[in-house]
Write a protein that holds these residues in place. Structure first.
Motif, mmCIF file in Angstrom:
data_model
loop_
_atom_site.group_PDB
_atom_site.id
_atom_site.type_symbol
_atom_site.label_atom_id
_atom_site.label_comp_id
_atom_site.label_asym_id
_atom_site.label_seq_id
_atom_site.Cartn_x
_atom_site.Cartn_y
_atom_site.Cartn_z
ATOM 1 N N LEU A 117 49.450 32.311 72.403
ATOM 2 C CA LEU A 117 48.200 31.788 71.595
ATOM 3 C C LEU A 117 47.357 32.832 70.799
ATOM 4 C CD1 LEU A 117 46.987 30.859 75.436
ATOM 5 C CD2 LEU A 117 47.295 28.949 73.668
ATOM 6 N N ASP A 118 47.055 32.103 69.719
ATOM 7 C CA ASP A 118 46.306 33.349 68.765
ATOM 8 C C ASP A 118 44.927 33.604 69.490
ATOM 9 O OD1 ASP A 118 45.662 34.430 66.198
ATOM 10 O OD2 ASP A 118 44.125 33.242 66.247
ATOM 11 N N GLU A 119 44.837 35.014 69.195
ATOM 12 C CA GLU A 119 43.793 35.560 70.242
ATOM 13 C C GLU A 119 42.364 35.033 69.694
ATOM 14 O OE1 GLU A 119 43.803 39.771 69.071
ATOM 15 O OE2 GLU A 119 43.074 39.432 67.203
ATOM 16 N N ARG A 120 42.174 34.607 68.562
ATOM 17 C CA ARG A 120 40.911 33.752 67.823
ATOM 18 C C ARG A 120 40.947 32.545 68.768
ATOM 19 N NH1 ARG A 120 41.824 34.848 61.525
ATOM 20 N NH2 ARG A 120 42.771 36.739 61.960
ATOM 21 N N MET A 121 41.863 31.929 69.501
ATOM 22 C CA MET A 121 41.502 30.699 70.129
ATOM 23 C C MET A 121 40.381 31.049 71.453
ATOM 24 S SD MET A 121 45.248 28.953 70.178
ATOM 25 C CE MET A 121 44.691 27.689 71.157
ATOM 26 N N ARG A 122 40.443 32.365 72.079
ATOM 27 C CA ARG A 122 39.878 32.582 73.064
ATOM 28 C C ARG A 122 37.995 32.363 72.650
ATOM 29 N NH1 ARG A 122 41.955 37.742 76.355
ATOM 30 N NH2 ARG A 122 43.124 38.481 74.478
ATOM 31 N N THR A 123 37.894 32.496 71.459
ATOM 32 C CA THR A 123 36.452 32.398 71.028
ATOM 33 C C THR A 123 35.833 30.920 70.601
ATOM 34 O OG1 THR A 123 36.855 32.845 68.627
ATOM 35 C CG2 THR A 123 36.472 34.664 70.180
ATOM 36 N N TRP A 124 36.975 30.250 70.828
ATOM 37 C CA TRP A 124 36.664 28.554 70.432
ATOM 38 C C TRP A 124 36.034 28.124 71.736
ATOM 39 C CZ3 TRP A 124 41.947 27.390 67.973
ATOM 40 C CH2 TRP A 124 42.122 28.126 66.678
ATOM 41 N N GLU A 125 34.934 27.410 71.519
ATOM 42 C CA GLU A 125 34.335 26.358 72.788
ATOM 43 C C GLU A 125 35.170 25.314 73.091
ATOM 44 O OE1 GLU A 125 29.982 25.597 72.578
ATOM 45 O OE2 GLU A 125 29.834 27.800 71.437
ATOM 46 N N GLN A 126 35.570 24.656 72.115
ATOM 47 C CA GLN A 126 36.158 23.314 72.261
ATOM 48 C C GLN A 126 37.722 23.459 71.471
ATOM 49 O OE1 GLN A 126 35.314 20.774 73.975
ATOM 50 N NE2 GLN A 126 33.418 21.557 74.576
ATOM 51 N N LEU A 127 38.853 23.200 72.255
ATOM 52 C CA LEU A 127 40.235 22.988 71.679
ATOM 53 C C LEU A 127 40.605 21.555 71.547
ATOM 54 C CD1 LEU A 127 41.559 25.821 73.825
ATOM 55 C CD2 LEU A 127 40.936 26.278 71.659
ATOM 56 N N ALA A 128 41.571 21.387 70.422
ATOM 57 C CA ALA A 128 41.992 20.014 70.288
ATOM 58 C C ALA A 128 43.535 20.126 70.418
ATOM 59 C CB ALA A 128 41.516 19.215 69.069
ATOM 60 N N PHE A 129 44.174 19.172 71.332
ATOM 61 C CA PHE A 129 45.673 18.998 71.063
ATOM 62 C C PHE A 129 46.018 17.632 71.433
ATOM 63 C CE2 PHE A 129 44.642 22.997 73.577
ATOM 64 C CZ PHE A 129 45.478 23.977 72.774
ATOM 65 N N HIS A 130 47.155 16.978 70.735
ATOM 66 C CA HIS A 130 48.034 15.852 71.343
ATOM 67 C C HIS A 130 47.981 15.916 72.650
ATOM 68 C CE1 HIS A 130 48.612 14.470 67.145
ATOM 69 N NE2 HIS A 130 49.684 15.416 67.126
ATOM 70 N N PRO A 131 47.840 14.681 73.495
ATOM 71 C CA PRO A 131 48.335 14.651 74.651
ATOM 72 C C PRO A 131 49.665 14.222 75.121
ATOM 73 C CG PRO A 131 46.778 12.747 74.075
ATOM 74 C CD PRO A 131 47.096 13.432 72.900
ATOM 75 N N ASN A 132 50.573 14.997 74.171
ATOM 76 C CA ASN A 132 51.922 14.777 74.216
ATOM 77 C C ASN A 132 52.262 13.481 73.839
ATOM 78 O OD1 ASN A 132 52.163 17.155 75.678
ATOM 79 N ND2 ASN A 132 52.643 16.335 77.487
ATOM 80 N N ASP A 133 51.400 12.910 72.908
ATOM 81 C CA ASP A 133 51.581 11.651 72.141
ATOM 82 C C ASP A 133 50.880 11.772 70.902
ATOM 83 O OD1 ASP A 133 51.278 9.102 71.015
ATOM 84 O OD2 ASP A 133 50.234 8.425 72.765
ATOM 85 N N ASN A 134 51.242 11.745 69.647
ATOM 86 C CA ASN A 134 50.608 12.198 68.539
ATOM 87 C C ASN A 134 49.652 11.151 68.013
ATOM 88 O OD1 ASN A 134 52.229 10.317 67.112
ATOM 89 N ND2 ASN A 134 53.731 12.056 66.512
ATOM 90 N N ARG A 135 49.517 9.986 68.926
ATOM 91 C CA ARG A 135 48.419 8.857 68.475
ATOM 92 C C ARG A 135 47.066 9.039 69.176
ATOM 93 N NH1 ARG A 135 51.388 4.050 70.593
ATOM 94 N NH2 ARG A 135 51.626 5.583 72.435
ATOM 95 N N ALA A 136 46.927 10.329 69.662
ATOM 96 C CA ALA A 136 45.748 10.534 70.281
ATOM 97 C C ALA A 136 45.353 12.046 70.115
ATOM 98 C CB ALA A 136 45.754 10.081 71.778
ATOM 99 N N THR A 137 44.176 12.361 70.470
ATOM 100 C CA THR A 137 43.801 13.755 70.252
ATOM 101 C C THR A 137 42.882 13.959 71.842
ATOM 102 O OG1 THR A 137 43.797 14.116 68.004
ATOM 103 C CG2 THR A 137 42.480 15.672 69.328
ATOM 104 N N VAL A 138 43.241 14.991 72.453
ATOM 105 C CA VAL A 138 42.359 15.582 73.697
ATOM 106 C C VAL A 138 41.491 16.640 73.229
ATOM 107 C CG1 VAL A 138 42.451 16.785 75.848
ATOM 108 C CG2 VAL A 138 43.989 14.801 75.446
ATOM 109 N N VAL A 139 40.237 16.702 73.691
ATOM 110 C CA VAL A 139 39.469 17.729 73.191
ATOM 111 C C VAL A 139 39.070 18.303 74.735
ATOM 112 C CG1 VAL A 139 36.918 18.494 72.506
ATOM 113 C CG2 VAL A 139 38.293 16.649 71.187
ATOM 114 N N ILE A 140 39.133 19.579 74.828
ATOM 115 C CA ILE A 140 38.999 20.432 76.029
ATOM 116 C C ILE A 140 38.305 21.734 75.912
ATOM 117 C CG2 ILE A 140 41.207 21.371 75.964
ATOM 118 C CD1 ILE A 140 41.785 20.886 78.855
ATOM 119 N N ALA A 141 37.343 21.770 76.659
ATOM 120 C CA ALA A 141 36.442 23.149 76.449
ATOM 121 C C ALA A 141 37.542 24.502 76.914
ATOM 122 C CB ALA A 141 35.274 23.069 77.494
#
Length: 170
Positions: free
Chosen positions: A125-149
């Motif tokens: 993981l890029d070290e800058r990711m540690r400072t991000w409050e919220q991260l966004a990833f596909h939920p293993n399906d590229n038709r949606a996005t999960v936002v996670i603290a």
């Protein structure tokens, strides 16, 4: 050989896993976005940083790596080789992606690690990711996005059990 799950099944499994482990998240649907360039068109102004995810293998084929970083950044594979210190790297094949992450191209995310029952894949993981409050990833399906603290994502990483580390990627 078992066939790869459908996008709907992959998404459902992610949500079930997160819900079962009391990991808080939000999510939204959008048109298929198999690349970050496309996905960024659909991102919401919710404060989340969207992540690019690359699934790589070493030259011997016995090491597999998931690399996550800011979706708006670009990384050259040669630069990654130097930064990761894992030898010559290449993109893993669709078959390897299915075997280790249970995913198809265009839907790779850290949520695929829940399918890696052997904890074979190492996560960078890029070290800058540690400072991000919220991260966004596909939920293993590229038709949606999960936002996670950040804290919830850390909880997820601890549960899946794969090795991971934060490093300077650029």
């Amino acid at each position: 050989m078992e066939t790869i799950a459908t996008p709907d099944e992959r998404r459902r499994r992610v949500f079930e896993y997160l819900d079962t482990h009391d990991i808080r998240y939000t999510w939204y649907e959008h048109p298929a976005a198999p690349t970050c360039e496309i996905a960024l068109r659909y991102c919401r102004e919710d404060g989340a940083r969207h992540c690019k995810n690359l699934f790589l293998r070493n030259h011997k084929g016995n090491g597999h790596y998931l690399v996550c970083f800011d979706a708006e950044q670009r990384l050259a594979i040669h630069d990654l080789e130097h930064r990761l210190r894992q030898g010559r790297l290449s993109f893993a094949s669709e078959q390897r992606m299915e075997r280790w992450l249970g995913l198809a191209p265009g839907s790779v995310s850290p949520f695929g690690l829940m399918n890696d029952t052997e904890n074979h894949v190492h996560l960078f993981l890029d070290e800058r990711m540690r400072t991000w409050e919220q991260l966004a990833f596909h939920p293993n399906d590229n038709r949606a996005t999960v936002v996670i603290a950040q804290a919830e994502f850390a909880k997820y990483l601890a549960l899946v059990g794969n090795s991971y580390e934060y490093i300077a990627l650029y």
